[in-house]
Write an enzyme that holds these catalytic residues in place. Structure first.
Site, PDB file in Angstrom:
ATOM      1  N   GLU A   9      11.150  14.403  -7.679  1.00 42.12           N
ATOM      2  CA  GLU A   9      11.516  13.887  -6.149  1.00 42.12           C
ATOM      3  C   GLU A   9      11.031  12.475  -5.911  1.00 42.12           C
ATOM      4  O   GLU A   9       9.895  11.942  -6.656  1.00 42.12           O
ATOM      5  CB  GLU A   9      10.582  14.894  -5.183  1.00 42.12           C
ATOM      6  CG  GLU A   9      11.204  16.360  -5.437  1.00 42.12           C
ATOM      7  CD  GLU A   9      10.521  17.401  -4.438  1.00 42.12           C
ATOM      8  OE1 GLU A   9       9.508  17.186  -3.895  1.00 42.12           O
ATOM      9  OE2 GLU A   9      11.167  18.475  -4.402  1.00 42.12           O
ATOM     10  N   CYS A  25       7.632   6.478  -2.329  1.00 42.82           N
ATOM     11  CA  CYS A  25       6.763   7.173  -3.331  1.00 42.82           C
ATOM     12  C   CYS A  25       7.610   7.566  -4.429  1.00 42.82           C
ATOM     13  O   CYS A  25       8.430   8.362  -4.438  1.00 42.82           O
ATOM     14  CB  CYS A  25       6.221   8.593  -2.615  1.00 42.82           C
ATOM     15  SG  CYS A  25       5.100   9.239  -3.495  1.00 42.82           S
ATOM     16  N   CYS A  60      -4.354  19.280 -11.917  1.00 43.79           N
ATOM     17  CA  CYS A  60      -5.506  19.441 -10.589  1.00 43.79           C
ATOM     18  C   CYS A  60      -5.150  20.738  -9.793  1.00 43.79           C
ATOM     19  O   CYS A  60      -4.105  20.998  -9.534  1.00 43.79           O
ATOM     20  CB  CYS A  60      -5.184  18.246  -9.811  1.00 43.79           C
ATOM     21  SG  CYS A  60      -5.349  16.647 -10.755  1.00 43.79           S
ATOM     22  N   CYS A  75      -2.976  20.994  -6.517  1.00 41.76           N
ATOM     23  CA  CYS A  75      -1.458  20.136  -6.588  1.00 41.76           C
ATOM     24  C   CYS A  75      -0.584  20.831  -7.040  1.00 41.76           C
ATOM     25  O   CYS A  75      -0.535  21.730  -8.098  1.00 41.76           O
ATOM     26  CB  CYS A  75      -1.853  19.165  -7.779  1.00 41.76           C
ATOM     27  SG  CYS A  75      -0.300  18.079  -7.955  1.00 41.76           S
ATOM     28  N   GLY A 129       3.573  13.228 -11.335  1.00 38.99           N
ATOM     29  CA  GLY A 129       2.919  12.864 -12.663  1.00 38.99           C
ATOM     30  C   GLY A 129       1.764  12.015 -12.287  1.00 38.99           C
ATOM     31  O   GLY A 129       1.481  11.358 -11.400  1.00 38.99           O
ATOM     32  N   GLU A 130       1.294  11.668 -13.781  1.00 31.65           N
ATOM     33  CA  GLU A 130       0.078  10.853 -13.719  1.00 31.65           C
ATOM     34  C   GLU A 130       0.666   9.595 -14.451  1.00 31.65           C
ATOM     35  O   GLU A 130       0.810   9.504 -15.595  1.00 31.65           O
ATOM     36  CB  GLU A 130      -1.192  11.443 -14.778  1.00 31.65           C
ATOM     37  CG  GLU A 130      -2.007  10.320 -15.046  1.00 31.65           C
ATOM     38  CD  GLU A 130      -2.855   9.551 -14.234  1.00 31.65           C
ATOM     39  OE1 GLU A 130      -3.521  10.000 -13.234  1.00 31.65           O
ATOM     40  OE2 GLU A 130      -2.717   8.025 -14.102  1.00 31.65           O
ATOM     41  N   SER A 146      -1.538   5.364  -8.114  1.00 30.57           N
ATOM     42  CA  SER A 146      -2.355   6.327  -8.099  1.00 30.57           C
ATOM     43  C   SER A 146      -2.720   7.002  -9.241  1.00 30.57           C
ATOM     44  O   SER A 146      -1.815   7.556 -10.026  1.00 30.57           O
ATOM     45  CB  SER A 146      -1.775   7.024  -7.128  1.00 30.57           C
ATOM     46  OG  SER A 146      -2.640   8.231  -6.780  1.00 30.57           O
ATOM     47  N   SER A 167      -7.333   9.263  -7.118  1.00 26.19           N
ATOM     48  CA  SER A 167      -7.551  10.606  -6.749  1.00 26.19           C
ATOM     49  C   SER A 167      -8.918  11.052  -6.864  1.00 26.19           C
ATOM     50  O   SER A 167      -9.035  11.697  -7.893  1.00 26.19           O
ATOM     51  CB  SER A 167      -6.537  11.478  -7.133  1.00 26.19           C
ATOM     52  OG  SER A 167      -5.193  11.098  -7.078  1.00 26.19           O
ATOM     53  N   LEU A 168      -9.783  10.903  -6.177  1.00 26.94           N
ATOM     54  CA  LEU A 168     -11.054  11.352  -6.146  1.00 26.94           C
ATOM     55  C   LEU A 168     -11.290  12.963  -6.111  1.00 26.94           C
ATOM     56  O   LEU A 168     -11.829  13.732  -6.701  1.00 26.94           O
ATOM     57  CB  LEU A 168     -12.125  10.563  -5.196  1.00 26.94           C
ATOM     58  CG  LEU A 168     -13.301  10.160  -5.823  1.00 26.94           C
ATOM     59  CD1 LEU A 168     -13.726   9.951  -7.188  1.00 26.94           C
ATOM     60  CD2 LEU A 168     -14.224   9.229  -4.798  1.00 26.94           C
ATOM     61  N   ASN A 192      -1.752  20.484   1.938  1.00 27.50           N
ATOM     62  CA  ASN A 192      -0.617  20.917   2.315  1.00 27.50           C
ATOM     63  C   ASN A 192      -0.359  22.095   1.426  1.00 27.50           C
ATOM     64  O   ASN A 192      -0.082  22.238   0.332  1.00 27.50           O
ATOM     65  CB  ASN A 192       0.655  19.954   2.295  1.00 27.50           C
ATOM     66  CG  ASN A 192       0.654  18.946   3.123  1.00 27.50           C
ATOM     67  OD1 ASN A 192       1.054  19.195   4.339  1.00 27.50           O
ATOM     68  ND2 ASN A 192       0.429  17.738   2.923  1.00 27.50           N
ATOM     69  N   CYS A 209       1.859  14.426   0.494  1.00 31.19           N
ATOM     70  CA  CYS A 209       1.206  14.459  -0.715  1.00 31.19           C
ATOM     71  C   CYS A 209       0.728  15.717  -1.339  1.00 31.19           C
ATOM     72  O   CYS A 209       0.265  16.681  -0.896  1.00 31.19           O
ATOM     73  CB  CYS A 209      -0.041  13.603  -0.811  1.00 31.19           C
ATOM     74  SG  CYS A 209      -1.029  13.495  -2.367  1.00 31.19           S
TER      75      CYS A 209
HETATM   76  S1  SF4 Z   1       0.320  14.762 -10.166  1.00 39.37           S
HETATM   77 FE1  SF4 Z   1      -1.742  13.899  -9.687  1.00 39.37          FE
HETATM   78  S2  SF4 Z   1      -2.904  15.567  -8.563  1.00 39.37           S
HETATM   79 FE2  SF4 Z   1      -1.095  16.460  -9.296  1.00 39.37          FE
HETATM   80  S3  SF4 Z   1      -1.915  17.343 -11.456  1.00 39.37           S
HETATM   81 FE3  SF4 Z   1      -1.014  15.551 -11.814  1.00 39.37          FE
HETATM   82  S4  SF4 Z   1      -2.858  13.924 -11.725  1.00 39.37           S
HETATM   83 FE4  SF4 Z   1      -3.316  16.114 -10.595  1.00 39.37          FE
END
Ligand code: SF4
Length: 362
Positions: A92, A105, A116, A119, A165-166, A197, A219-220, A296, A339
């Protein structure tokens, strides 16, 4: 094999032109501008190129962004696209218009391996990294789709790699895509207007600082290791002390004089006044801003959004300590584009969904 020119930044395109087409570097620059500034896909329309070059290009190369499977425009102007990435996978991309800017985004992977717990993307597991063409193709498509709707020739003024994704675990492809975004012959965005991010992959943060120091968001989501180990499992590998030190190092090269800390507000989990005070202590050596994100909910998430009262209190404590705090508006809620809500469609190859369902450790 047809070469997808969206896979190249200017250095790659120049090399391809020299080695495969016998063309000079200025030709690569011209084509780069046609592709990314004019949004042109048809070589025949690139009228300032020699006819012979246009024919050579048409025979060997193409401009192939991902296919748009669905587009949804929400009442507040937010637009969400579902992009086909093959094999029943989709990612997306979301455009969020504001008065002074338009932010896109962008996703960097099909799913995410980092799991996470709050997420929605992480819950779906991981399939693969996106290619350069699939990453930059999201920006290419968004600019094309948004032209002619009263937002000017360059509707996207800011890019955040904050979708699925990371980004820093798809480092090379992400950095090549960033270089196209920043290139004057590409999108010409300043480093301040492009944000990566990350959940805190410390060695990759150092690499990014050295190779392409764009703005950074982290992302803390938790102010201590015990809680962050649970919410953001990569913390077990790169704990907060190392992460804060990496942020300090990053600031030396960063285009902005602060790091943005993202903090999703989870009812009763990380949102008490004690957590806010712990957060202040944790980040005291790092010049930063906080972005509080109302959670959310998604099916079976197991979490609830913090109450407005808890969010207000948390925010006040940070403000009183002299911090800049923004609270993300949950824009696009009606199309699930806020998010952690970027769901896409992921054929999980890491079998995470199964492990979660059976209670095994991610
Ligand atoms: S997309 Fe970001 S918040 Fe979601 S699992 Fe991956 S690193 Fe974690």
């Amino acid at each position: 094999m047809t070469i997808n020119l969206l896979d190249f930044d200017l250095a790659g395109l120049t090399r391809y032109f020299a080695e495969n087409l016998g063309e000079k570097p200025f030709r690569a620059r011209q084509v780069m501008r046609w592709i990314h500034q004019a949004g042109e896909q048809d070589f025949a329309a690139m009228t300032d190129l020699a006819k012979s070059l246009r024919e050579k290009l048409a025979a060997t190369a193409a401009i192939m962004p991902p296919r748009i499977l669905a587009e949804h425009r929400s009442a507040d102007g937010t637009v969400k696209w579902l992009m086909d990435t093959g094999s029943a996978n989709a990612v997306e991309t979301v455009f969020i218009p504001e008065t002074d800017r338009g932010t896109l985004c962008v996703s960097s992977q099909v799913g995410c391996a980092l799991a996470c717990t709050f997420c929605s993307t992480g819950r779906q597991g991981f399939n693969r990294n996106l290619t350069v063409a699939e990453i930059i193709g999201q920006l290419w498509l968004a600019n094309r789709a948004l032209r002619g709707v009263g937002l000017g020739e360059r509707p996207v003024t800011n890019v955040v790699l904050m979708g699925m994704g990371e980004p820093l675990t798809n480092f090379d492809n992400v950095v090549t895509a960033l270089s196209i975004m920043l290139d004057d012959h590409g999108y010409g965005l300043s480093r301040r207007r492009v944000t990566v991010s990350t959940s805190g992959i410390v060695p990759a943060m150092d690499r990014l600082r050295k190779t392409c120091p764009v703005a950074l968001a982290v992302s803390l989501h938790a102010p201590n290791d015990a809680l962050r180990d649970e919410l953001v499992p990569i913390n077990r590998k790169y704990p907060l002390r190392e992460l804060m030190a990496a942020c300090q190092r990053y600031l030396v090269q960063a285009p902005r004089d602060f790091i943005t800390f993202e903090y999703v507000m989870l009812d009763g989990v990380n949102d008490t006044p004690a957590h806010a005070r712990e957060l202040i202590a944790l980040t005291r050596e790092v010049s930063c801003k906080f972005n509080l994100i109302p959670f959310n909910p998604f099916p079976d998430s197991g979490y609830r959004r913090s109450t407005p009262e808890a969010m207000r209190r948390f925010r006040e404590i940070l403000l009183e300590a002299g911090h800049v705090v923004t609270t993300r508006k949950t824009r696009g809620d009606d199309i699930a584009a806020a998010c952690g809500q970027l769901a896409g469609r992921v054929q999980d190859k890491s079998r995470r969904s199964l492990r979660l369902a059976t209670g095994a450790h991610p």
